[in-house]
Each structure stands twice: as structure tokens, then as C-alpha cells.
Design an enzyme around this catalytic site. Structure first.
Site, PDB file in Angstrom:
ATOM      1  N   ASP A 163      63.116  70.204  88.148  1.00  0.00           N
ATOM      2  CA  ASP A 163      63.987  71.176  88.814  1.00  0.00           C
ATOM      3  C   ASP A 163      63.209  72.273  89.529  1.00  0.00           C
ATOM      4  OD1 ASP A 163      66.065  72.707  89.675  1.00  0.00           O
ATOM      5  OD2 ASP A 163      66.854  73.188  87.691  1.00  0.00           O
ATOM      6  N   ASP A 364      65.565  71.981  97.414  1.00  0.00           N
ATOM      7  CA  ASP A 364      65.895  71.946  95.992  1.00  0.00           C
ATOM      8  C   ASP A 364      65.877  70.501  95.496  1.00  0.00           C
ATOM      9  OD1 ASP A 364      66.796  72.683  93.466  1.00  0.00           O
ATOM     10  OD2 ASP A 364      68.908  72.650  94.033  1.00  0.00           O
TER      11      ASP A 364
END
Ligand SMILES: *[C@@H]1O[C@H](CO)[C@@H](O)[C@H](O)[C@H]1NC(C)=O
Ligand SMILES: *[C@@H]1O[C@H](CO)[C@@H](O)[C@H](O)[C@H]1NC(C)=O
Length: 486
Positions: A163, A364
Site C-alpha cells: 500500500d 496509488d
């Protein structure tokens, strides 16, 4: 050409015939030459895609050996590789539907937008852990890719979600005072069976740094408590601690700060926790910066049955196109990028650069579908639909409004989509990054619009597939190279 013919007509009729024939044959040969060029141009700006290539196979196709290369294999959370490796416990859970995955994705995006909006005033303290609802965890799409790292002494293997949009690494821990989820590694990480686990004291400066990284922190007796909110009731909290982290045989870090989760009100689909690769001082990237100089790269595989990699330090690809890391108001922990234009089938969309700059953008790993400013998305959709007009439209899929029924086509042709970044880098999205294939009758353009022109644009993981994405924090740049993995 027209001049020649006109002149010929005005002289004699036989000459006119000859001239016309000549002109015609010239035209013909020109046409053929043009046709070749056109075809080439088409190949340059379009992909011919085999429909079956968009769907994962049932068996895992492992990557070439990464031994000795300091590359950690990256697997899709719901794919056969993760299951073959038993990285997640999804084997005993029903696979989420495309609708569910996209809904989770939307809730992550909402969370990113609200984190941005409330930044600076992000002092939402959770002081009374008994007020946290203990059942019905919210499911938060927080990335679909997992890597395995070792934690503790002896090292316990844990599958964590990769992440770049969060900082603090955390995992579900024994005794799990409040609530935890089923995970592949059936026994959670247990501090009492590790020789190197240490709680962080509430007085430590690093405990204050937590508030900056996550917007929250707390204390239990004198132990520092991490609190990460994912929007709504979704939350993970537990003791903030240090442990020995083993990335590869040779790359081991003592006293790595992480969250030892005791109350996990977020469903991560069977993973043991999250590997935080953000820009804050508490991320894995910052904590290992002495060795790796804030440099890492990854490649996300093209289907859930493929294998990608995550690597730290200087093992990046050669022909990388870089763009500077941009600052995003309120989004300092994210990797900001500057999008300046988008092309479809070799033609730039008629969208002014200010549409992109007004919103700003981040990259992201945890958001699947790329989100664009509304004006940019609508231009993209209309250009894409025009180029795809020979294929029948199919039903929309959740947030994806441009889907095709391709069940009658073995192969089909899609226009390439290119991104232009600040500094001049031009990156073609691979064919697998253009489409989100639910089933042959529903293959969708894998982009969506933000709700508001001022919402930050997000370059999502679907679009990053098979590119090697290089995060060079020290160099202040993010880069892309094609053909990183399959
Ligand atoms: C860490 O702190 C918690 C809360 O104070 C405590 O219950 C636990 O025993 C501590 N663990 C260790 C290994 O010190
Ligand atoms: C869009 O965001 C701006 C700034 O945050 C806000 O003032 C405006 O009301 C929003 N517009 C809509 C339609 O939500």
C-alpha cells in the site's frame, strides 16, 4: 495531381486518357503506400487484444525465479497464486464479485478524498476503544496485491497488502484483545513468542509522530496505541511496537516500527495486514532509507494468475520515464504526480492542462480504477467510445459506465491510452490497463470520474499493471518502464 489532369483534358483527348490513367495509377500506388503507413500508424496507436487474455487462468503462472535479486514476489489477493502460496485465507471465503470489488474501491477513494479534505485538522482522537463497534466490519478496498515478509525472532511469515497510500505497517496480533479476522496464517503474529518485540512507550517522540502519520494516536497504560481510520466505522487499532523485520535473507531491519493490531474493524480479505509504503517518516520506505535511499519499485501482474515483484534499493529497470513527485495539498503522505494530458488512439484529448492541475493527482497501489477529473473523464469516454463504435455496448458495471459485449469476438482492437506527465514523460497504459473484464459480455473501460472537479485524480493499480513503477523518494521522482512483468 488535379492540375495535371486538368491540363491534360484541355489538350487532346487521347493524351487526356493517358494522363488520367497515369494519374489514376499514381493515385493507386500512392494510396497503397499511404495504406501501409496508415496501417502502421494504426498499429502504433491501437492494440489488438485476444479476449481470453483478459481473463485469469485457474492456475498460478509463477514469475521467473527472483532468487538472489532481492525481489519479493507480488500476488493478486484473490488469484490462484496467492492461494497456491496460501498467502491469504480467501480459499475459504467466497471470491468477491466485481460489484463488491468496485464498491470497496469507491470507499477507498472516498477515504482518500476525505483524508485530503480534513488534513491539518485531522485530530479525530479515538480515546475510548469501547465505543468502537465490535461486529460488522466495513470492508475497505485497500489494494489487491500481497507480499510476504518476516516479522519477529524467529521470523514469522506474514502476507501483507502492498500500500503506497498508507504509512504505518500493521498486522493482526495475539491475543487480539477486541476483534480480528480470519487470515491465511491461521495463528496471528504473537509478541510473546518473539524475542525481539518491544512496546513503544507513550512518552516516546515516535508516538507523537504517529499522529502525523495516521491522524490519530492513543495510550493504553503507558503503551503507545496506533489508530488508523479508513472512513465510516472502519478502523484498525492496537499497540505500537518495534520488531525485527525480514524482507529477504540479507535484508533484515532491527527495531522496525509497526502496529500490533488488537481490534481490526476492516476486512482485508484474508491478508494479515498492510505494508505501508507511503512518504511519511513511519512508512517502511522511510524507516529503511539508510539502506535503500527511499527507492523501491514494483510490478503488478496483468491478471490475478500472474506474479509480479516488489524490490527495494537500486534494482530498477533501465528505460524508465520519470516525472517529479508533485506536492498535493493535504496529501503530503501520498506520491503526487502531475498529469498534463491524456491521449486516446494517438490523439490528445481536448482537455486543458488546468483541468488536471486544478485537481492534482496521486499514484496509488491500493486504488484499482483510475479516477479522473469529471471533464477529463468525459472527454476520454467520448473519444474511446468513438474508436470502439463497431463493438456493441454492454451493461454498465458499478462505477464503470462504458462496457462492451465482446462475446462474439476472439480478438478486438482498442485504442491505446497514453498519459503525459509533468516534465514530458509519456507513458502508454498497457492493454490490460485499459479494460476491466468482468465477463466476455461485460468488458469495461477501466476509468471513472471523480465526483467533484477539485477531487484529486488517482492513477490506480489496474492502469499500472505490467509496468515497472519506480518510486525514487530521494530523487523526488516517480518513473514508469514498460514490460516489468507479465
Ligand atoms: C505491551 O503493552 C500492553 C498494554 O500495556 C500489554 O498488555 C502487553 O503485555 C505489552 N507487551 C509486552 C511484550 O510488553
Ligand atoms: C466541490 O468541492 C468544492 C471544494 O471542496 C466545494 O466547495 C463544492 O461545493 C463541491 N461541489 C460539489 C458539487 O460537491
Amino acid at each position: 495531381m488535379a492540375t495535371t489532369t486538368t491540363t491534360a483534358f484541355s489538350s487532346s483527348s487521347s493524351f487526356a486518357f493517358f494522363a488520367t490513367a497515369l494519374a489514376f495509377s499514381l493515385l493507386l500506388s500512392l494510396n497503397t503506400a499511404n495504406g501501409g503507413a496508415l496501417q502502421q500508424q494504426q498499429q502504433q496507436h491501437f492494440y489488438t487484444v485476444q479476449l481470453s487474455s483478459l481473463f485469469p487462468s485457474d492456475s498460478c503462472s509463477p514469475a521467473p525465479s527472483t532468487k538472489g535479486l532481492n525481489k519479493l514476489p507480488v500476488f493478486h489477493k484473490h488469484g490462484p497464486c496467492a492461494q497456491a502460496q496460501q498467502l491469504t485465507s480467501t480459499a475459504n471465503q467466497p471470491k468477491p464479485t466485481a460489484d463488491e470489488i468496485l464498491r470497496q474501491d469507491e470507499s477507498r477513494v472516498q477515504n482518500i478524498q476525505s483524508r485530503k479534505a480534513t488534513a491539518g485538522s485531522a485530530d479525530v482522537r479515538v480515546t475510548d476503544s469501547t465505543t468502537i463497534p465490535a461486529k460488522d466490519s466495513s470492508t475497505v478496498g485497500s489494494g489487491n496485491y500481497v507480499v510476504t515478509v518476516g516479522l519477529g525472532t524467529p521470523a514469522k511469515k506474514l502476507s501483507l497488502i502492498l500500500d503506497t497510500g498508507s504509512d504505518v505497517t500493521w498486522t493482526q496480533c495475539q491475543p487480539c484483545v477486541k476483534f480480528c479476522h480470519q487470515q491465511k496464517e491461521k495463528i496471528f503474529f504473537d509478541p510473546s513468542s518473539s524475542k525481539t518485540y518491544r512496546n513503544v512507550s507513550c512518552e516516546a517522540a515516535v508516538c507523537s509522530a504517529l499522529a502525523e502519520a495516521t491522524g490519530n494516536r492513543d495510550c493504553s497504560s503507558s503503551t503507545c496505541v496506533y489508530v488508523i481510520k479508513y472512513g465510516g466505522a472502519a478502523i484498525t487499532t492496537g499497540f505500537f511496537a518495534t520488531e525485527k523485520l525480514t524482507l529477504t535473507k540479507t535484508d533484515v531491519f532491527d527495531e522496525f516500527y509497526f502496529g500490533c493490531g488488537q481490534n481490526i474493524q476492516v476486512n482485508f480479505g484474508g491478508a494479515a495486514g498492510v505494508l505501508g509504503l507511503g512518504r511519511n517518516s513511519l512508512s517502511l520506505v522511510s524507516q529503511t532509507s539508510d539502506k535503500y535511499k527511499n527507492l523501491f519499485s514494483y510490478c503488478l501482474p496483468s491478471t490475478p494468475s500472474g506474479t509480479g515483484f516488489l524490490t527495494f534499493g537500486g534494482a530498477g529497470a533501465k528505460s524508465v520515464k520519470y516525472t517529479p513527485i508533485a506536492s498535493v495539498a493535504g496529501g503530503e503522505n501520498f506520491y503526487g504526480i502531475g498529469i498534463t494530458a491524456i491521449s486516446v488512439g494517438g490523439k490528445k484529448l481536448p482537455v486543458s492542462a488546468s483541468v488536471f492541475s486544478a485537481a492534482g493527482a496521486i499514484i496509488d497501489s491500493g486504488t484499482a480504477i483510475t479516477r479522473l477529473p469529471p471533464a477529463a473523464y468525459s472527454a476520454l469516454r467520448s473519444a474511446f467510445r468513438k474508436k470502439m463504435s463497431k463493438y456493441p455496448l454492454g451493461p454498465a458495471l458499478s462505477i464503470l459506465d462504458t462496457c462492451y459485449d465482446l462475446s462474439k469476438f476472439k480478438n478486438f482492437v482498442v485504442p491505446k491510452i497514453g498519459f503525459f506527465f509533468a516534465g514530458g514523460a509519456e507513458v502508454d497504459i498497457e492493454a490490460v490497463g485499459i479494460l476491466y473484464a468482468n465477463k466476455p459480455t461485460q468488458v469495461c473501460l477501466a476509468f471513472a470520474a471523480n465526483g467533484n472537479a477539485t477531487d484529486v485524480a488517482i492513477l490506480g493499480s489496474v492502469q499500472q499493471q505490467t509496468l515497472e513503477v519506480v518510486y525514487d523518494g530521494a530523487g523526488g521522482r516517480v518513473g514508469f518502464a514498460s514490460g516489468g512483468c507479465k
